[in-house]
Design an enzyme around this catalytic site. Sequence first.
Site, PDB file in Angstrom:
ATOM      1  CG  ASP A 191      -2.069  -0.947   1.109  1.00 47.11           C
ATOM      2  OD1 ASP A 191      -2.742  -0.911   0.062  1.00 47.11           O
ATOM      3  OD2 ASP A 191      -2.307  -1.724   2.041  1.00 47.11           O
TER       4      ASP A 191
ATOM      5  CG  ASP B 267      -7.214  -3.339  -0.438  1.00 43.41           C
ATOM      6  OD1 ASP B 267      -6.992  -3.819   0.684  1.00 43.41           O
ATOM      7  OD2 ASP B 267      -6.487  -2.477  -0.973  1.00 43.41           O
TER       8      ASP B 267
ATOM      9  N   GLY C 222      -4.520  -7.365   5.442  1.00 43.37           N
ATOM     10  CA  GLY C 222      -3.279  -6.843   5.996  1.00 43.37           C
ATOM     11  C   GLY C 222      -3.196  -6.974   7.498  1.00 43.37           C
ATOM     12  CB  SER C 223      -4.330  -4.713  10.196  1.00 41.91           C
ATOM     13  OG  SER C 223      -5.694  -4.680   9.869  1.00 41.91           O
TER      14      SER C 223
ATOM     15  CG  HIS D  59      -3.698  -0.290  -3.534  1.00 39.30           C
ATOM     16  ND1 HIS D  59      -4.556  -0.510  -2.474  1.00 39.30           N
ATOM     17  CD2 HIS D  59      -4.305   0.645  -4.312  1.00 39.30           C
ATOM     18  CE1 HIS D  59      -5.630   0.243  -2.613  1.00 39.30           C
ATOM     19  NE2 HIS D  59      -5.493   0.970  -3.706  1.00 39.30           N
TER      20      HIS D  59
HETATM   21  C1  DX5 Z   1      -6.672   0.715   2.473  1.00 41.32           C
HETATM   22  C2  DX5 Z   1      -5.620  -0.217   1.898  1.00 41.32           C
HETATM   23  C3  DX5 Z   1      -5.806  -1.621   2.266  1.00 41.32           C
HETATM   24  C4  DX5 Z   1      -5.829  -1.875   3.716  1.00 41.32           C
HETATM   25  C5  DX5 Z   1      -5.708  -3.356   4.023  1.00 41.32           C
HETATM   26  O1  DX5 Z   1      -6.087   1.901   2.745  1.00 41.32           O
HETATM   27  O2  DX5 Z   1      -5.653  -0.144   0.512  1.00 41.32           O
HETATM   28  O3  DX5 Z   1      -4.875  -2.437   1.574  1.00 41.32           O
HETATM   29  O4  DX5 Z   1      -4.827  -1.168   4.382  1.00 41.32           O
HETATM   30  O5  DX5 Z   1      -5.512  -3.464   5.333  1.00 41.32           O
HETATM   31  P1  DX5 Z   1      -6.584  -4.109   6.291  1.00 41.32           P
HETATM   32  O6  DX5 Z   1      -6.601  -5.553   5.932  1.00 41.32           O
HETATM   33  O7  DX5 Z   1      -5.988  -3.811   7.591  1.00 41.32           O
HETATM   34  O8  DX5 Z   1      -7.906  -3.451   6.085  1.00 41.32           O
HETATM   35 ZN    ZN Z   2      -4.474  -1.768  -0.613  1.00 45.58          ZN
END
Ligand code: DX5
Ligand code: ZN
Length: 245
Positions: A46, A192, A214-215, A75
């Site tokens: 990201d 996403d 992600g998190s 991204h």
């Molecule tokens: C949004 C990002 C995502 C997001 C994914 O700003 O594009 O990729 O951070 O992270 P989680 O899984 O924590 O929502």
């Molecule tokens: Zn993303």
Amino acid sequence: MNGPALPYLRQGGPRLTVGMITADLLHLGDEMTVLERAGVELVHIDVMDGVFCPMTTVGPPIVAALRGPMLKDVHLMIDDPLPKLDAYVAAGADLITFQIEGAPQPHRVLQILAGAVNRNDPDRGIVRGIAIAPSTSIRAIEPLLDETDYVLVLAVNPGWGGQTFIPATEARLAEARRLIETSGRPILLGVDGGVTRANIARVAALSADVIVSGSAIFDGKAAAENAAFMVEQVAAATRATMIHA
Ligand code: DX5
Ligand code: ZN
């Protein structure tokens, strides 16, 4: 993987791509090894520029520093991606996805990416993606589908990890899938944001080919176990689809 990335990703059911921004960035190599061992095939990077998004994250040097078998899924949540594309191509991006809200000429961005050569393997190609924020009508993708390989529907607002999956995303994914099918082109659909251990089974049963998390994986406690759990949930959804096909 060998050969072109796009047909590879379009077969075999949805793929998990793991957001690395919430990993331990001082031990990024070890964190990537954890993902590889869990069977993760893509790492989602990201990029936030402090303009399109309030936060700043990473840029081309970190993309270049990521090495290994996982595809580098970049991204771009940035303003005006056009002049930045070369740097991400040079850094070895395998997928480059940009927010259409940040691009004054999104079609031009896609045309430029069509001529870019993948630095990891020229035969792989670069998957060209458009990402769409929750406040943008899905119909905005329609004029871009002739030059797009990948549509990424954000289930959260761009700029922050750890947000809650917005329920309207399900209908938005269905609408994007309809537009993709009408186009007749081989286009991946991704989702996403806000994908957790609690909802990944439900998300994997939607029509997405690519799922970003992600998190929920890099929670500071059990990344290996979380990644293996997510990979298995996605594989289980694929098996269920094949049984019902
Ligand atoms: C949004 C990002 C995502 C997001 C994914 O700003 O594009 O990729 O951070 O992270 P989680 O899984 O924590 O929502
Ligand atoms: Zn993303």
